[in-house]
Design a protein around this motif. Structure first.
Motif, PDB file in Angstrom:
ATOM      1  N   ASP A  56      19.353  39.736  66.185  1.00 28.01           N
ATOM      2  CA  ASP A  56      18.939  39.098  64.982  1.00 28.01           C
ATOM      3  C   ASP A  56      20.339  38.174  64.367  1.00 28.01           C
ATOM      4  O   ASP A  56      20.214  37.105  64.102  1.00 28.01           O
ATOM      5  CB  ASP A  56      18.288  39.892  63.844  1.00 28.01           C
ATOM      6  N   ALA A  57      21.326  39.137  64.610  1.00 27.75           N
ATOM      7  CA  ALA A  57      22.783  38.329  64.150  1.00 27.75           C
ATOM      8  C   ALA A  57      23.205  37.148  64.730  1.00 27.75           C
ATOM      9  O   ALA A  57      23.912  36.260  64.527  1.00 27.75           O
ATOM     10  CB  ALA A  57      23.810  39.453  64.153  1.00 27.75           C
ATOM     11  N   LEU A  58      22.948  37.099  66.013  1.00 25.34           N
ATOM     12  CA  LEU A  58      23.051  35.863  67.105  1.00 25.34           C
ATOM     13  C   LEU A  58      22.231  34.773  66.424  1.00 25.34           C
ATOM     14  O   LEU A  58      22.769  33.899  66.337  1.00 25.34           O
ATOM     15  CB  LEU A  58      22.656  36.154  68.364  1.00 25.34           C
ATOM     16  N   ALA A  59      21.086  34.963  66.046  1.00 27.10           N
ATOM     17  CA  ALA A  59      20.033  34.127  65.439  1.00 27.10           C
ATOM     18  C   ALA A  59      20.711  33.544  64.256  1.00 27.10           C
ATOM     19  O   ALA A  59      20.696  32.361  63.964  1.00 27.10           O
ATOM     20  CB  ALA A  59      18.675  34.346  65.486  1.00 27.10           C
ATOM     21  N   GLU A  60      21.216  34.432  63.348  1.00 25.74           N
ATOM     22  CA  GLU A  60      21.726  34.240  62.129  1.00 25.74           C
ATOM     23  C   GLU A  60      22.950  33.007  62.250  1.00 25.74           C
ATOM     24  O   GLU A  60      23.386  32.522  61.416  1.00 25.74           O
ATOM     25  CB  GLU A  60      22.016  35.166  61.386  1.00 25.74           C
ATOM     26  N   LYS A  61      23.498  33.165  63.317  1.00 27.91           N
ATOM     27  CA  LYS A  61      24.793  32.587  63.496  1.00 27.91           C
ATOM     28  C   LYS A  61      24.500  31.497  64.601  1.00 27.91           C
ATOM     29  O   LYS A  61      25.732  31.007  65.407  1.00 27.91           O
ATOM     30  CB  LYS A  61      26.048  33.571  64.177  1.00 27.91           C
ATOM     31  N   GLY A  62      23.418  31.082  64.995  1.00 29.40           N
ATOM     32  CA  GLY A  62      23.131  30.105  65.859  1.00 29.40           C
ATOM     33  C   GLY A  62      21.753  29.564  65.806  1.00 29.40           C
ATOM     34  O   GLY A  62      21.140  29.386  64.837  1.00 29.40           O
ATOM     35  N   VAL A  63      21.190  29.173  67.064  1.00 31.17           N
ATOM     36  CA  VAL A  63      19.788  28.469  66.974  1.00 31.17           C
ATOM     37  C   VAL A  63      19.058  29.377  67.636  1.00 31.17           C
ATOM     38  O   VAL A  63      19.266  29.700  68.967  1.00 31.17           O
ATOM     39  CB  VAL A  63      20.064  26.951  67.706  1.00 31.17           C
ATOM     40  N   ASN A 314      35.111  30.315  71.057  1.00 28.23           N
ATOM     41  CA  ASN A 314      35.146  29.522  72.268  1.00 28.23           C
ATOM     42  C   ASN A 314      34.130  29.888  73.388  1.00 28.23           C
ATOM     43  O   ASN A 314      34.375  29.702  74.466  1.00 28.23           O
ATOM     44  CB  ASN A 314      36.406  29.386  72.857  1.00 28.23           C
ATOM     45  N   THR A 315      33.295  30.678  72.875  1.00 28.75           N
ATOM     46  CA  THR A 315      32.256  31.251  73.948  1.00 28.75           C
ATOM     47  C   THR A 315      30.690  30.944  73.385  1.00 28.75           C
ATOM     48  O   THR A 315      30.378  31.311  72.372  1.00 28.75           O
ATOM     49  CB  THR A 315      32.464  32.843  74.114  1.00 28.75           C
ATOM     50  N   LEU A 316      30.079  30.322  74.310  1.00 30.18           N
ATOM     51  CA  LEU A 316      28.467  29.886  74.098  1.00 30.18           C
ATOM     52  C   LEU A 316      27.816  31.483  74.513  1.00 30.18           C
ATOM     53  O   LEU A 316      27.862  31.621  75.600  1.00 30.18           O
ATOM     54  CB  LEU A 316      28.114  28.812  74.984  1.00 30.18           C
ATOM     55  N   VAL A 317      27.154  31.882  73.857  1.00 29.22           N
ATOM     56  CA  VAL A 317      26.373  33.248  73.951  1.00 29.22           C
ATOM     57  C   VAL A 317      24.945  32.655  73.803  1.00 29.22           C
ATOM     58  O   VAL A 317      24.514  32.221  72.986  1.00 29.22           O
ATOM     59  CB  VAL A 317      26.760  34.080  72.738  1.00 29.22           C
ATOM     60  N   VAL A 318      24.555  33.219  75.039  1.00 27.63           N
ATOM     61  CA  VAL A 318      22.904  32.590  75.167  1.00 27.63           C
ATOM     62  C   VAL A 318      22.249  33.995  75.418  1.00 27.63           C
ATOM     63  O   VAL A 318      22.599  35.018  76.431  1.00 27.63           O
ATOM     64  CB  VAL A 318      22.725  31.694  76.068  1.00 27.63           C
ATOM     65  N   PRO A 356      25.027  24.674  64.916  1.00 29.58           N
ATOM     66  CA  PRO A 356      24.422  25.174  63.683  1.00 29.58           C
ATOM     67  C   PRO A 356      24.285  26.623  63.648  1.00 29.58           C
ATOM     68  O   PRO A 356      23.634  27.332  64.588  1.00 29.58           O
ATOM     69  CB  PRO A 356      23.148  24.125  63.656  1.00 29.58           C
ATOM     70  N   GLU A 357      24.051  27.093  62.327  1.00 32.26           N
ATOM     71  CA  GLU A 357      23.710  28.441  62.307  1.00 32.26           C
ATOM     72  C   GLU A 357      22.298  28.704  61.518  1.00 32.26           C
ATOM     73  O   GLU A 357      22.191  28.114  60.402  1.00 32.26           O
ATOM     74  CB  GLU A 357      24.909  29.175  61.647  1.00 32.26           C
TER      75      GLU A 357
END
Length: 509
Positions: A56-63, A314-318, A356-357
């Motif tokens: 969930d924290a990834l989604a809060e800091k991302g798309v 500098n890391t795209l996390v998917v 965006p976050e």
């Protein structure tokens, strides 16, 4: 065309994110197995008792992508991730030998991480490997710690303990809980082990969880006590408007107190278990969600490692999965079906300070879209024609509508030119599911079962997210049905589907 990043600036302009890097970005792809979007608590379809705080924290800091279909089952989903092409476009790949044995010709079936290597990236893969006995070490990958199921079929059922691994081509049997093992090795890599710290990197972490036998870590066996799961509306037949194979499914039977039970327990090739807690729908769903807990902890540890090593920005996390998993919906107890309940996956992109976050993209996307997007971020030209679309426009501004519909296809265990001839119904089934194609555009989904005279399906996902009301049978939607059928044929032509000229006729209106 690729979306290039030029140093050294990162800023926001008119609500859109414009991105630049002093060096090429790292890419971390976290890939789970049989992991439905319903098992990630930031998705509205998740039950309120589900807890995945780190994801969930990834989604809060991302798309977060609302509607993602990465693949149809384990092997073709991974083939798509490795090639950027749907199953019917992956030439020379085939199931071969003792299950899950498989092979491919690396000259005819190239995997794109080799292109990243040639362009200055260190490439690494950790975890489950399910696309040929040749895992590509020292051709596609600089570093590998892989559980090569096709190469060691006798160990192919060991999803969680005592795995036969290969570390940079050297076989070794490793004890311990696989989810934790993969996490630890990934953290080591992030922290600098087995790589050149002066190079950008691409790391693909392939968890075997939460695939059957759905074994949770011992520390999670008491999680989610007294789980109650709503019974899917069409867990038992008949299922009006569905194809014959769906109506033939009898995987669930009424049990005590009206709670559905899994007929015969969970059985699959290489996997056979009666369940940790019992055999009811509640028991199975609880067990699966307990298995997700170690994945969520692993995500947290990898993000912590990126943060501590000052690589996070500098890391795209998917984060995503090969496909979802049905638990009673439309009678399923597995994947493969063209319905959201059986194949829809979570998909989250995060890169704080760049993307965006806390945003949600409602445009549907597919697994074939991931490789072109990675090439865009890395500023590398595509090495061959891929089936997907670069998602950079949606990542810059999640409200940007997708221009192309999302095509998906199931062609059983056949790939590439071997899909030119559609088998007769008796020989095209995979776990009771025939070949099919689907197309999702905005909130409509079209499904065509590749069986002569079978009914087409059309669903309005905004009004009918459970896909219970087949609008293809409604004369008022005839025009929409023909439109979606035509667009599906157009996408099959664009992607050069070998079976396009041999499509069976659909049922008469």
């Amino acid at each position: 065309m690729v979306f290039r990043f030029f140093p050294p600036l990162c800023f926001v302009l008119f609500g859109l994110v414009t991105v630049s890097f002093a060096q090429k970005p790292n890419i971390l792809l976290i890939y789970t197995d049989d992991h439905t979007h319903r098992a990630v608590s930031c998705y509205p379809e998740a039950w309120d008792w589900v807890k995945t705080p780190n994801i969930d924290a990834l989604a809060e800091k991302g798309v977060r992508f609302h509607h993602a279909t990465i693949g149809t089952w384990c092997m073709p989903s991974r083939a798509t991730i490795l090639t950027g092409r749907l199953q019917f476009g992956v030439e020379s790949m085939k199931m071969d030998g003792e299950y899950p044995g498989s092979t491919y010709n690396p000259k005819k079936c190239q995997f794109w991480p080799s292109t990243f290597r040639k362009n200055g990236y260190t490439t690494a893969q950790i975890g489950k490997w399910h696309t040929g006995v040749d895992s590509g070490y020292d051709r596609d990958w600089d570093h590998q710690v892989v559980w090569n199921r096709p190469k060691y079929p006798a160990n192919a059922g060991n999803y969680y303990y005592d795995q036969q691994l290969e570390i940079n081509g050297v076989p070794i049997k490793v004890p311990g809980y696989s989810t934790d093992n993969y996490t630890n090795w990934a953290v080591d890599f992030i922290n600098g082990s087995n790589r050149d710290e002066n190079k950008p990197w691409y790391l693909w972490v392939c968890y075997g969880a939460v695939h059957g036998p759905f074994t949770p870590a011992e520390r999670h066996l008491k999680d989610y006590p007294e789980v109650t799961v709503p019974i899917p509306a069409d867990i038992y037949p008949p299922r009006p408007g569905k194809p014959a194979y769906v109506n033939a499914m009898e995987n669930w039977i009424p049990g005590k107190n009206g709670q559905p039970e899994l007929k015969g327990g969970f059985q699959a090739r290489t996997v056979d278990t009666q369940g940790v807690h019992g055999n009811t729908l509640n028991d199975w769903v609880r067990q699966v969600h307990q298995g997700v807990r170690a994945i969520d902890e692993g995500v947290g540890k990898m993000i912590d490692a990126l943060t501590a090593s000052k690589q996070l920005h500098n890391t795209l996390v998917v984060f995503t999965s090969d496909q979802g998993m049905g638990w009673g919906q439309h009678g399923f107890r597995h994947k493969l079906g063209p319905y959201d309940a059986t194949i829809r996956s979570p998909l989250i992109f995060s890169m704080p300070g760049t993307l965006p976050e806390g945003k949600v993209c409602m445009s549907p996307v597919g697994g074939q879209d991931l490789p072109p997007t990675f090439f865009s971020f890395a500023g590398i030209d595509l090495p061959w024609e891929m089936h997907g679309q670069d998602l950079t426009p949606q990542l810059k501004n999640p409200a940007t509508p997708r221009k192309e519909p999302v095509l998906m296809a199931l062609t059983s265990d056949r790939y590439g030119s071997a899909t030119k001839k559609i088998p007769d119904p008796q020989h095209q089934m995979l776990a009771g599911v025939p070949w099919w194609v689907s197309l999702t555009e905005q909130h409509f989904k079209y499904i065509r079962t590749l069986t002569e005279g079978e009914t087409e399906e059309l669903y309005d996902l905004s009004r009918d997210p459970e896909e219970l009301d087949n609008l293809a049978l409604n004369a008022q939607f005839r025009e929409k049905l023909l439109e979606m059928r035509g667009k599906t044929l157009k996408e099959l032509k664009r992607t050069k589907a070998p079976f396009l000229e041999s499509l069976p006729a659909v049922a008469a209106p």
